[in-house]
Scaffold this motif. Structure first.
Motif, PDB file in Angstrom:
ATOM      1  N   THR A  19       0.835  -1.208   0.000  1.00 11.69           N
ATOM      2  CA  THR A  19       0.000   0.000   0.000  1.00 11.69           C
ATOM      3  C   THR A  19       0.871   1.261   0.000  1.00 11.69           C
ATOM      4  O   THR A  19       0.572   2.239  -0.679  1.00 11.69           O
ATOM      5  N   ARG A  26      -2.990   1.516  -3.958  1.00 12.89           N
ATOM      6  CA  ARG A  26      -3.827   2.549  -3.321  1.00 12.89           C
ATOM      7  C   ARG A  26      -5.083   2.801  -4.160  1.00 12.89           C
ATOM      8  O   ARG A  26      -6.174   2.989  -3.618  1.00 12.89           O
ATOM      9  N   TRP A  29      -7.534   0.059  -3.400  1.00 15.61           N
ATOM     10  CA  TRP A  29      -8.203   0.267  -2.101  1.00 15.61           C
ATOM     11  C   TRP A  29      -9.347   1.272  -2.246  1.00 15.61           C
ATOM     12  O   TRP A  29     -10.439   1.063  -1.725  1.00 15.61           O
TER      13      TRP A  29
END
Ligand SMILES: Nc1ncnc2c1ncn2[C@@H]1O[C@H](COP(=O)(O)OP(=O)(O)OP(=O)(O)O)[C@@H](O)[C@H]1O
Length: 120
Positions: A19, A26, A29
């Motif tokens: 991440t 990212r 996510w």
């Protein structure tokens, strides 16, 4: 049992590493959070939630494996090599295939709910 929690800790470290270092991770996510928010808003059924959760997990896992391949390639082949390129490009292609499938399946899940929501 201590060993189990130790291994979970290492896995969480891997998740944090990917991440922190991978822009695409990212993005995945954020896309996952938006899809989950849309799921609540549209009132997905239990089975639809199961499909969405599986999609999110598979996309994130593919990006994690891609990150692992990139790390190993950079470690094993700091100089440029055709096989290093093939390994990185093939791993990236795996993420692309899965992400494209996720978009198609996501559309199949969400479009009927959106049509109802907007009376189409
Ligand atoms: N050691 C290498 N030998 C040959 N080609 C390489 C090598 N490393 C990277 N490449 C090529 O350059 C591309 C970009 O590599 P780079 O390392 O900059 O990014 P990445 O590791 O693929 O991903 P990201 O920058 O998103 O983390 C790779 O997809 C591959 O085509």
């Amino acid at each position: 049992m201590r060993r189990f929690w130790q291994n979970v800790g290492f896995a969480v470290e891997g998740l944090r590493y990917a991440t922190r270092t991978q822009r695409h991770m990212r993005i995945h996510w954020i896309a996952s959070a938006l899809a989950a928010a849309a799921g609540f808003w549209l009132g997905l059924t239990g089975l639809e939630w199961a499909v969405l959760a599986l999609l999110i997990a598979v996309v994130l896992a593919a990006e994690l494996l891609n990150t692992a391949v990139e790390c190993v390639v950079d470690l094993a082949s700091p100089q440029r090599h055709p096989l290093a390129k093939a390994a990185k490009d093939t791993a990236a292609a795996a993420v692309l295939v899965i992400a494209a499938a996720a978009v198609v399946i996501g559309a199949i899940l969400f479009l009927p709910h959106l049509a109802v929501k907007f009376g189409l």
